[in-house]
Write an enzyme that holds these catalytic residues in place. Structure first.
Site, mmCIF file in Angstrom:
data_model
loop_
_atom_site.group_PDB
_atom_site.id
_atom_site.type_symbol
_atom_site.label_atom_id
_atom_site.label_comp_id
_atom_site.label_asym_id
_atom_site.label_seq_id
_atom_site.Cartn_x
_atom_site.Cartn_y
_atom_site.Cartn_z
ATOM 1 N N ILE A 1 18.461 -59.778 -7.177
ATOM 2 C CA ILE A 1 19.739 -60.582 -7.765
ATOM 3 C C ILE A 1 20.755 -59.652 -7.993
ATOM 4 O O ILE A 1 21.854 -59.838 -7.404
ATOM 5 C CB ILE A 1 19.317 -61.397 -8.826
ATOM 6 C CG1 ILE A 1 18.307 -62.279 -8.527
ATOM 7 C CG2 ILE A 1 20.671 -61.949 -9.382
ATOM 8 C CD1 ILE A 1 18.051 -63.531 -9.677
ATOM 9 N N GLU B 1 21.647 -55.438 -10.046
ATOM 10 C CA GLU B 1 21.103 -54.028 -10.689
ATOM 11 C C GLU B 1 22.536 -53.506 -11.664
ATOM 12 O O GLU B 1 23.742 -53.607 -11.518
ATOM 13 C CB GLU B 1 20.933 -52.933 -9.988
ATOM 14 C CG GLU B 1 20.227 -51.820 -10.484
ATOM 15 C CD GLU B 1 19.745 -50.873 -9.500
ATOM 16 O OE1 GLU B 1 19.345 -49.855 -9.724
ATOM 17 O OE2 GLU B 1 19.904 -51.334 -8.300
ATOM 18 N N TYR C 1 20.877 -51.182 -17.495
ATOM 19 C CA TYR C 1 19.959 -50.979 -18.181
ATOM 20 C C TYR C 1 18.497 -51.768 -17.520
ATOM 21 O O TYR C 1 17.497 -51.850 -18.158
ATOM 22 C CB TYR C 1 20.134 -51.873 -19.327
ATOM 23 C CG TYR C 1 21.124 -50.968 -20.406
ATOM 24 C CD1 TYR C 1 20.661 -49.845 -21.105
ATOM 25 C CD2 TYR C 1 22.347 -51.213 -20.299
ATOM 26 C CE1 TYR C 1 21.313 -49.072 -21.848
ATOM 27 C CE2 TYR C 1 23.564 -50.390 -21.294
ATOM 28 C CZ TYR C 1 22.752 -49.158 -21.875
ATOM 29 O OH TYR C 1 23.815 -48.543 -22.624
ATOM 30 N N GLY C 2 18.932 -52.395 -16.175
ATOM 31 C CA GLY C 2 17.870 -53.100 -15.639
ATOM 32 C C GLY C 2 18.067 -53.444 -14.290
ATOM 33 O O GLY C 2 19.416 -53.512 -14.051
ATOM 34 N N VAL C 3 17.003 -54.148 -13.338
ATOM 35 C CA VAL C 3 17.134 -54.711 -12.266
ATOM 36 C C VAL C 3 16.681 -55.996 -12.418
ATOM 37 O O VAL C 3 15.470 -55.990 -12.963
ATOM 38 C CB VAL C 3 16.485 -53.684 -11.255
ATOM 39 C CG1 VAL C 3 16.635 -54.515 -9.871
ATOM 40 C CG2 VAL C 3 16.760 -52.320 -11.307
ATOM 41 N N LYS D 1 13.489 -59.235 -14.798
ATOM 42 C CA LYS D 1 14.290 -58.323 -15.321
ATOM 43 C C LYS D 1 13.360 -57.026 -15.665
ATOM 44 O O LYS D 1 12.632 -56.942 -16.502
ATOM 45 C CB LYS D 1 15.344 -58.355 -16.363
ATOM 46 C CG LYS D 1 16.339 -57.331 -16.619
ATOM 47 C CD LYS D 1 16.969 -57.783 -17.674
ATOM 48 C CE LYS D 1 18.171 -56.606 -18.021
ATOM 49 N NZ LYS D 1 19.308 -56.995 -19.116
ATOM 50 N N ASP E 1 29.552 -58.574 -25.069
ATOM 51 C CA ASP E 1 29.691 -57.932 -23.567
ATOM 52 C C ASP E 1 30.028 -59.376 -22.697
ATOM 53 O O ASP E 1 29.577 -59.426 -21.457
ATOM 54 C CB ASP E 1 28.671 -57.489 -23.048
ATOM 55 C CG ASP E 1 28.870 -56.441 -21.720
ATOM 56 O OD1 ASP E 1 30.193 -56.363 -21.428
ATOM 57 O OD2 ASP E 1 27.905 -56.337 -20.808
#
Length: 432
Positions: free
Chosen positions: A104, A106, A109-111, A127, A225
């Site tokens: 979905i 990237e 801090y993560g994919v 995630k 954020d």
């Protein structure tokens, strides 16, 4: 021989002291317990002398209190071996129970992947947390992921994305968050699908976003954020706030915490985040409200409110659009350190009305959603330069904007608009 009247007087006094009217929580006696000149401290010292065991318990309680405060403060963005062991042993369900469908998105801090739960057959989002290898700067399990798990596991609201569990891979550095899969996000809908939301649809989205913020702020959570890419939208028209990697708890009264320059994305950063730079500062829900105002403006015009190239450039854009603050609009403005660092030009207010006129066409010729009296008033309240004068989420939900014509669309109407649109979250990221 003691006088019987003496014992009777003592008994009456004890009864009165134990009555509801003599307790700290009684409104009748609150003025007595609030007296700052009482002998309460001396009394506590006498008790501790008489019962030495209480002093040890008092010391333990103070240590626990200090530990709780330390746990709420920002620390280095990595975790020790103990925390890594905690994750891999407590949540030992293997990731092999899910089948990957597509990537979905990237981030730093993560994919995030779309996967299928082989046990239930449900489609969920997975995630993968990016864990820095040994020897690299900030090695270990990132604090952002730990916060995200902690916050989302404790938050239960229909407009906040759900985290179901945490699973692990074959090696100890593979940790995954299992979350609900949501078909759309606002940024993709506006940029790649060129969706232009109508006034009723904007009202529906803003009401849901503000309800999420009202819940988070009532539970002392700052998102820090908020942006269109972190606002998801289900096929049923339900808005979901996601990505709590930068979120944290705040206190009342406020305490100095991580500088906003390290968390909020630049176009959605409030003016107080530019003034203090990288110095720890006190801030609260007003930072999320400013970001919410930027999202509101983006929904109305279908483009970001600000496109800054640097922090000084962003402050200039703010002053040009909203007017340069004064001591009247922002008490203490002239004494802020920002004046020693950057040259701030005086700009009059009024450009915001030109950008979002009631007629529907902005001063630059771009089409904007019709902004009625209530809509423009809400936009001004969300984008107040002084954080202390910014509206709260609860106040915004009671704004005239949501009851003036046209009324907000229903979630069913929003779902009907989304129905013919295939979800880009179901496609491989590189083929959209």
């Amino acid at each position: 021989r003691p006088d019987p009247l003496y014992f009777f007087s003592i008994s009456c006094l004890c009864c009165v002291m134990d009555s509801p009217y003599s307790r700290p929580d009684s409104p009748v006696s609150s003025h007595i317990w609030a007296d700052q000149d009482s002998d309460e401290d001396n009394y506590q010292e006498d008790v501790l002398k008489e019962y030495p065991g209480l002093e040890e318990e008092e010391r333990k309680e103070q240590e626990l209190s200090k530990k709780r405060k330390r746990s709420e403060m920002d620390v280095e963005d990595n975790m020790s071996e103990e925390n890594m062991k905690y994750f891999t042993e407590r949540w030992s369900r293997p990731v092999e129970g899910f089948r990957r469908l597509n990537k979905i998105d990237e981030g730093a801090y993560g994919v995030v992947y779309r996967v299928k739960n082989l046990k239930t057959g449900h489609t969920v989002a997975l995630k993968k947390v990016k864990i820095k290898k040994e020897g690299s700067r900030g090695e270990g399990f990132p604090l952002t992921a730990l916060r995200e798990v902690d916050l989302l596991m404790s938050c239960h609201h229909r407009n906040v994305v759900n985290v179901y569990e945490t699973v692990v891979g074959r090696s100890r550095d593979e940790v995954f968050l299992v979350m609900e899969f949501v078909e759309h996000d606002l940024r993709t809908l506006m940029e790649q699908r060129s969706i232009r939301f109508t006034a009723p649809e904007v009202k529906c989205l803003m009401r849901q976003l503000l309800e999420a913020l009202e819940y988070l702020h009532a539970h002392f959570v700052l998102h820090r954020d908020l942006k269109t890419s972190n606002i998801l939208l289900t096929s049923k028209g339900v808005l979901k706030v996601c990505d709590f990697g930068m979120a944290r708890y705040f206190t009342d009264p406020l305490q100095a915490i991580t500088p906003l320059a390290w968390v909020l994305t630049l176009p959605y950063r409030p003016p107080e985040g530019l003034i203090r730079g990288t110095t720890p500062m006190e801030y609260g829900p007003a930072v999320d409200i400013w970001s919410c105002g930027c999202i509101f403006a983006e929904l109305l015009s279908n483009k970001p409110l600000f496109r800054p190239t640097s922090e000084p450039h962003l402050l200039t854009l703010m002053c040009q659009l909203l007017g340069t603050p004064t001591d009247e609009t922002w008490p203490g403005w002239s004494s802020l350190e920002i004046h020693q660092k950057w040259k701030i030009v005086q700009h009059p207010a009024g450009e915001l009305r030109k950008r979002f006129p009631q007629g529907g066409t902005g001063f630059d010729g771009s089409r904007v959603c019709v902004t009625q009296r209530g809509g423009f008033g809400l936009l001004q309240d969300l984008l107040a330069m002084c954080p202390d004068r910014r509206i709260t989420a609860s106040e915004a939900l009671g704004h005239y904007f949501f009851i003036e014509s046209p009324l907000p669309a229903s979630e069913e109407q929003l779902a009907k608009m989304l129905d013919p649109l295939p979800s880009l979250h179901m496609m491989e990221r590189g083929h959209r």
